[in-house]
Each structure stands twice: as C-alpha cells, then as structure tokens.
Design a protein around this motif. Structure first.
Motif, PDB file in Angstrom:
ATOM      1  N   TRP A  60      20.688  -9.313 -31.141  1.00  0.00           N
ATOM      2  CA  TRP A  60      20.089  -8.251 -30.337  1.00  0.00           C
ATOM      3  C   TRP A  60      18.671  -7.906 -30.826  1.00  0.00           C
ATOM      4  O   TRP A  60      17.798  -7.535 -30.032  1.00  0.00           O
ATOM      5  N   HIS A  61      18.449  -8.025 -32.128  1.00  0.00           N
ATOM      6  CA  HIS A  61      17.101  -7.759 -32.670  1.00  0.00           C
ATOM      7  C   HIS A  61      16.103  -8.767 -32.106  1.00  0.00           C
ATOM      8  O   HIS A  61      14.992  -8.384 -31.680  1.00  0.00           O
ATOM      9  N   TRP A  62      16.472 -10.055 -32.081  1.00  0.00           N
ATOM     10  CA  TRP A  62      15.559 -11.066 -31.548  1.00  0.00           C
ATOM     11  C   TRP A  62      15.354 -10.883 -30.042  1.00  0.00           C
ATOM     12  O   TRP A  62      14.260 -11.169 -29.530  1.00  0.00           O
ATOM     13  N   MET A  63      16.352 -10.388 -29.330  1.00  0.00           N
ATOM     14  CA  MET A  63      16.182 -10.129 -27.899  1.00  0.00           C
ATOM     15  C   MET A  63      15.147  -9.024 -27.669  1.00  0.00           C
ATOM     16  O   MET A  63      14.320  -9.103 -26.747  1.00  0.00           O
ATOM     17  N   ILE A  64      15.192  -8.009 -28.509  1.00  0.00           N
ATOM     18  CA  ILE A  64      14.212  -6.922 -28.392  1.00  0.00           C
ATOM     19  C   ILE A  64      12.808  -7.444 -28.675  1.00  0.00           C
ATOM     20  O   ILE A  64      11.847  -7.133 -27.953  1.00  0.00           O
ATOM     21  N   GLU A  65      12.670  -8.272 -29.726  1.00  0.00           N
ATOM     22  CA  GLU A  65      11.360  -8.834 -30.071  1.00  0.00           C
ATOM     23  C   GLU A  65      10.852  -9.750 -28.958  1.00  0.00           C
ATOM     24  O   GLU A  65       9.661  -9.715 -28.588  1.00  0.00           O
ATOM     25  N   LEU A  66      11.740 -10.570 -28.427  1.00  0.00           N
ATOM     26  CA  LEU A  66      11.355 -11.499 -27.361  1.00  0.00           C
ATOM     27  C   LEU A  66      10.968 -10.746 -26.087  1.00  0.00           C
ATOM     28  O   LEU A  66       9.973 -11.081 -25.421  1.00  0.00           O
ATOM     29  N   ALA A  67      11.735  -9.705 -25.767  1.00  0.00           N
ATOM     30  CA  ALA A  67      11.429  -8.897 -24.582  1.00  0.00           C
ATOM     31  C   ALA A  67      10.069  -8.216 -24.721  1.00  0.00           C
ATOM     32  O   ALA A  67       9.288  -8.155 -23.760  1.00  0.00           O
ATOM     33  N   THR A  68       9.777  -7.723 -25.908  1.00  0.00           N
ATOM     34  CA  THR A  68       8.478  -7.090 -26.143  1.00  0.00           C
ATOM     35  C   THR A  68       7.356  -8.095 -25.956  1.00  0.00           C
ATOM     36  O   THR A  68       6.331  -7.801 -25.317  1.00  0.00           O
ATOM     37  N   GLY A  69       7.557  -9.316 -26.504  1.00  0.00           N
ATOM     38  CA  GLY A  69       6.541 -10.356 -26.353  1.00  0.00           C
ATOM     39  C   GLY A  69       6.330 -10.758 -24.911  1.00  0.00           C
ATOM     40  O   GLY A  69       5.215 -11.129 -24.515  1.00  0.00           O
ATOM     41  N   MET A  70       7.370 -10.673 -24.091  1.00  0.00           N
ATOM     42  CA  MET A  70       7.262 -11.056 -22.673  1.00  0.00           C
ATOM     43  C   MET A  70       6.903  -9.869 -21.786  1.00  0.00           C
ATOM     44  O   MET A  70       6.947  -9.961 -20.562  1.00  0.00           O
ATOM     45  N   LYS A  71       6.610  -8.719 -22.449  1.00  0.00           N
ATOM     46  CA  LYS A  71       6.254  -7.486 -21.741  1.00  0.00           C
ATOM     47  C   LYS A  71       7.368  -7.023 -20.797  1.00  0.00           C
ATOM     48  O   LYS A  71       7.130  -6.582 -19.680  1.00  0.00           O
ATOM     49  N   LYS A  72       8.614  -7.180 -21.277  1.00  0.00           N
ATOM     50  CA  LYS A  72       9.805  -6.729 -20.550  1.00  0.00           C
ATOM     51  C   LYS A  72      10.626  -5.840 -21.477  1.00  0.00           C
ATOM     52  O   LYS A  72      11.816  -6.045 -21.693  1.00  0.00           O
ATOM     53  N   SER A  73      10.007  -4.855 -22.035  1.00  0.00           N
ATOM     54  CA  SER A  73      10.540  -4.102 -23.167  1.00  0.00           C
ATOM     55  C   SER A  73      11.989  -3.620 -22.992  1.00  0.00           C
ATOM     56  O   SER A  73      12.385  -3.122 -21.933  1.00  0.00           O
ATOM     57  N   LEU A  74      12.770  -3.815 -24.047  1.00  0.00           N
ATOM     58  CA  LEU A  74      14.118  -3.233 -24.168  1.00  0.00           C
ATOM     59  C   LEU A  74      14.004  -2.104 -25.188  1.00  0.00           C
ATOM     60  O   LEU A  74      13.805  -2.362 -26.377  1.00  0.00           O
ATOM     61  N   LYS A  75      14.111  -0.894 -24.742  1.00  0.00           N
ATOM     62  CA  LYS A  75      13.766   0.242 -25.608  1.00  0.00           C
ATOM     63  C   LYS A  75      14.948   0.679 -26.469  1.00  0.00           C
ATOM     64  O   LYS A  75      15.453   1.801 -26.355  1.00  0.00           O
ATOM     65  N   TRP A  76      15.415  -0.224 -27.322  1.00  0.00           N
ATOM     66  CA  TRP A  76      16.505   0.073 -28.246  1.00  0.00           C
ATOM     67  C   TRP A  76      16.015  -0.101 -29.671  1.00  0.00           C
ATOM     68  O   TRP A  76      15.083  -0.851 -29.937  1.00  0.00           O
ATOM     69  N   ARG A  77      16.687   0.590 -30.583  1.00  0.00           N
ATOM     70  CA  ARG A  77      16.324   0.468 -31.988  1.00  0.00           C
ATOM     71  C   ARG A  77      17.521   0.091 -32.866  1.00  0.00           C
ATOM     72  O   ARG A  77      17.342  -0.381 -33.973  1.00  0.00           O
ATOM     73  N   LYS A  78      18.725   0.324 -32.360  1.00  0.00           N
ATOM     74  CA  LYS A  78      19.924   0.050 -33.177  1.00  0.00           C
ATOM     75  C   LYS A  78      21.096  -0.236 -32.252  1.00  0.00           C
ATOM     76  O   LYS A  78      21.010  -0.049 -31.026  1.00  0.00           O
ATOM     77  N   THR A  79      22.197  -0.703 -32.835  1.00  0.00           N
ATOM     78  CA  THR A  79      23.350  -1.095 -32.018  1.00  0.00           C
ATOM     79  C   THR A  79      23.921   0.073 -31.225  1.00  0.00           C
ATOM     80  O   THR A  79      24.425  -0.115 -30.118  1.00  0.00           O
TER      81      THR A  79
END
Length: 555
Positions: free
Chosen positions: A503-522
C-alpha cells in the motif's frame, strides 16, 4: 445452570462443564498435565486435585478429587487452596520428578515447561530421592521434524490422543507397564503427517521437541506477535515468535518444503505457534504453515529498489524506480490503456488490494486487472485444516473487485494477448510472472515492472524495474478467508532494508502519476475500504477483534 462456590465465592456455570474449566473461567488456575480442552479427558496425571464438597445422602461430604473428571453440580463447593490440596500437589510432583532428569539448563523447553513451572508455584519441596534415576532413550528421532526424549516424558498422553482423535493417524502409543511405560512409535510408523508439529505444542514438558527450533533460542529472548498464516485460504491464527538480537547465534534449520534458497544466518522469525480460535483452526496448524516462514529472511529477499541498466540490475533510490514505473505506465496508458495488465497475488492484504484497485481501476481506469494466479499442482488440501486454495485472500480480491472489467483480460488470457500484441506492459505485485506466462511471452513484453518480496536469480533477466515489498511478519492488515471471515495480522518487526508494504508503494506511485491517494497509514485505508466496499461496511480494526468477524454473504 448449576451454582457452585469456588474458594468461597458463588458462580454459575453451564451444565456438563468440569470443575477444572470452571475454575479457569473465574481466573483460578488449577495445575494439570494430561487435560486439554480439545482432547478426550483421561485423568491420568492426577495433578489437578481440588477439594470437593457436596451434599451426599443429606449431608455435606468432602473429598480430594481430580477436577478434570468432576462435573459442576448445584450446591457444590470447591477449594483449590487448602493445605491438603497443596500437599497432594506436592506429592504428585514428587512422584513425577522421581525419574525426571534434572537437565533444565540444556532442555529446549526450559522457561515454558509446565513441570518446571508447577514445581516453583505448587511444589517447592526438597527432593527425598536417593535411589538412582531410571534411564531411558534420549534424543530419539521419530519423524521428519520431531525428536523424542523418553526420560522427560510424564505420560500425559496428549500426543497420542491428538494423533488418534484429530489426525486419525495413530503413530504414537504408550507401551509397557509400571515404571517401564513409555511413549513409543507404533511398529513400522514414523511421525511424518502434515500436523506432526502440534505434538510439540501439546507436550507440557520437553519430551517432544521440534528439530526446527531445537537449540535455536532460549524462550526468554523471544517476543511474540499475533498473526494469520498466509499459506492457504483458511487463515489459521498463529503467533510469531521472533528475536532481532544478532548476537544470539542462529543455526541453519531444516527446510520443511523445498524453497528456492535457504534462510540467511540472521533469521528474525524463530518459530510459529498456533493461536487458539475455535471458529477457524481450534488450536492446531499444519506443518506447511508452521515451517513456511523462512522466505521472510531468505537469501533471495529483495530489500532494495533495482532498475535495469544495460542488461544489469542495479540498486537505486526508490524515487528512481517510482519514476521508471510512472514514465513507463504513463507512456503505455497514453498509447492505449488496454495494453497494460496488472496482476496481483491473493497474498496481499485487503488494504493492499484496495490501494492497488483504487489506483489502477478507480483512478487510471485500467481494464486488465486480475488476481487469479494458478494453483501449484503439488498443493493439496485436506479435510482437517488445509484448504485446496493456497492463497489467504482470494475472496478479498473478489469482494474488492480486482478482476477484469468489461472486456478486460485476465491471467489466463495474457499469453495469447501478448502474442497478438494486445498487451505490451505488465506490472505484477507479489506474483512471479513465470507462473502464468510462457518464456516467449515474457520476452516479448515491452515493459515489465515488479513489486516483489523475493527476487530469484533466474527472474532477474526479465526485470526492467522492481520495488521491494514487505514480507510476512513485517506489515499489518487483514485477510478475508474462504468463509468470509476477516482477520487481523500485526507487524512483528520493521521491513528489511528499504522494503515497504504494497500500500505504501501504491501511494508513492499514485503521487508520481498525479492521482493522489490521500492515506498515511493502514487505518486510513481500512476506513476508506469500509466506506466504499459493501462487504467491509462499518469495519474497523477494533470491531474485527482478535478472533475475526464473518461479514458479507458468508455471515
């Protein structure tokens, strides 16, 4: 329901409950060796004595009796703390210790041995033994994973009853008479069934020890974390016993099943023990789950992000790999979103699957998502615990919707689609593509991205870029078993190297693709999951609890 008094306090218990369980239910521990709540009661060790007073022929009469064989009855009074009870406990312990070897300093069970514990709590008597102790067999190999020391055995018969009543394999029995009685293998038998390790858990002393854990760690060095086994769809409740101290020497242990590589010298997980959950696995686990932890610290663990430079994989900063993922995926999606396939393993947690679904389906609207990895043909289930499905969270993938959309392609379609040029970009998460793709299909792909726990040597030639995923024991989250029971697993220790939960890598990847997932923890992901996926509605980690909760159409 019968009302009885225990040490002067009145309590009410269900009809048919024995006194030992009644005492345990009100927080009073009665020492015992042979009794186990999931096995037939035999009353052979005589350790669980209490004083029982009840109306007999119109008057209260008292006796000393074994509590495992006495059922609660209305008006009964139980005392567990009288001088006579204490004396009886001391006498029983003295008898059991008469021939028991005084080898606690070298016994693997020291620190969690019931005989040792009971002596300090209930015995506390000086030895009157002057005769030489009877010698018996020591360190006798009785199976693939088990060693028997007959000198330490107290003949509780838990092991033989388990093999009779639970596995129905009958490998062990008690042979001989009097002081010559001992636990032995039946003629021609070996203790090699798929649940053999449970006899070590059941043994209250150090008579049965596990080759995998033998002389590995003293128990007082261990820390414990509750978790869920990831080796099949049942989701057995387990306890991870671990130690991070590098100065506690580690011996390489036998491999229960063939792994790609052996465990490294610094192995953090020391052993896996079952955790009781009567709705799932009672108090048992199979040997596949018991010894399947070694990939967490195996020599092929991927602990750094890597990228292919001139045909060679080189460790780089995570940002460089994220950039490679983003550039490649954006380029493929801009050309044709239908040419991108994302395959995840059903070993991901619900939170990781939902994070991947949120990025690839909800935000990027990719049609070719799937989780249906083929089952290893060597894998077999059974009628005790092992499911025919070797993945712990296939139902979670289905409920969340990580499946092909509309005319989207699934795993079974990929070889043909790649051959026809319909798919040119593949991202797999915890999935080795060689399990579902032919070599020629892998070679034909234009872009190959991976998020992996383990990177075998012969897969490296196919990797364009890869991110290291946290391994079992390094992350928290939930699995949904085949019955629709959602269960929690906790992180025992931090991920190795630069590995992170998916899930951490999904958040990083989404940010890089400008499709932000606004989560910080499980917890943030679980909150969103419960809001948007109907079968997880109103769920939280607290509501799931330690034993899990059945939801959806399985409830």
């Amino acid at each position: 329901m019968p009302k009885i008094k225990i040490n002067g306090n009145e309590h009410e218990f269900p009809e048919g409950m024995n006194v030992l369980e009644a005492c345990k239910n009100v927080g009073i521990y009665v020492p015992h060796f042979c009794y186990h709540p999931l096995l037939r009661t035999v009353g052979s060790c005589r350790m669980c004595k209490v004083e029982v007073s009840q109306n007999m022929r119109g008057s209260m009469q008292s006796r000393i009796d074994i509590s495992c064989k006495v059922e609660v009855a209305d008006g009964m009074e139980i005392r567990t703390d009288t001088p006579e009870v204490k004396k009886q406990q001391q006498m029983t312990l003295e008898f059991l210790l008469s021939n028991h070897p005084l080898d606690c300093p070298v016994c693997d069970d020291a620190g969690e041995c019931e005989l040792q514990n009971f002596y300090f709590e209930f015995g506390q008597h000086d030895s009157r033994m002057i005769e030489p102790k009877i010698k018996n067999r020591k360190a006798f190999d009785i199976g693939r994973s088990i060693v028997l020391d007959n000198e330490r055995c107290v003949l509780c018969s838990r092991c033989s009853r388990f093999l009779e009543e639970v596995t129905h394999t009958h490998e062990l029995g008690i042979f001989g008479m009097g002081s010559a009685e001992s636990i032995m293998l039946k003629p021609g038998a070996r203790l090699d069934n798929d649940y053999a390790g449970n006899v070590v858990d059941l043994c209250p002393v150090g008579a049965l020890t596990d080759k995998d854990y033998r002389f590995k760690r003293r128990v007082w060095y261990l820390k414990s974390t509750p978790s869920i086994c990831e080796h099949c769809a049942r989701g057995c409740n387990v306890r991870v016993d671990w130690d991070l101290n590098p100065y506690h020497w580690h011996k390489k242990t036998f491999q229960m099943r063939k792994h790609r590589t052996e465990a490294t010298d610094l192995q953090r997980i020391q052993r896996i023990k079952p955790r009781r959950n009567d709705a799932v696995n009672k108090e048992w686990i199979c040997d596949t789950g018991r010894y399947g932890y070694k990939s967490t610290d195996s020599a092929d663990r991927l602990t750094q992000p890597v990228i292919n430079e001139s045909g060679e994989l080189k460790p780089v900063e995570a940002g460089a790999v994220i950039k490679a993922f983003v550039t490649g995926l954006n380029s493929a999606i801009k050309s044709n979103p239908g040419k991108v396939a994302v395959v995840v393993s059903p070993k991901l947690t619900n939170e990781e699957i939902y994070a991947a679904w949120s990025l690839f389906r909800k935000r990027l609207e990719l049609p070719n998502l799937d989780h249906k990895l083929p089952v290893d043909p060597e894998w077999t289930g059974d009628d005790l615990l092992k499911s025919a499905d070797p993945f712990p969270n296939r139902l979670g993938c289905e409920w969340i919707g990580f499946v092909p959309d509309g005319n989207g392609l699934g795993v079974e379609d990929l070889n043909l689609a790649i051959s026809n040029g319909k798919i040119d970009t593949l991202l797999t998460i915890l999935a080795d593509p060689r399990e579902f793709l032919e070599e020629k299909s892998l070679s034909k792909l234009k872009r190959k991205f991976f998020i992996l726990r383990n990177l075998p040597e012969d897969l490296k030639e196919h990797v364009d870029a890869a991110l290291p995923a946290a391994a079992w024991g390094e992350y928290r989250g939930t699995f949904t078993n085949f019955e629709g029971r959602i269960q929690r697993l906790e992180a025992a220790f931090d991920p190795e190297g630069e590995a992170q939960p998916v899930w951490h890598w999904m958040i990083e990847l989404a940010t890089g693709m400008k499709k932000s997932l606004k989560w910080r923890k499980t917890e943030d992901i679980m909150h969103s999951l419960s809001d948007h996926v109907i079968n997880y509605k109103n769920l939280s980690y607290d509501s799931i609890g330690p034993e899990g909760v059945v939801v959806g159409d399985k409830a």
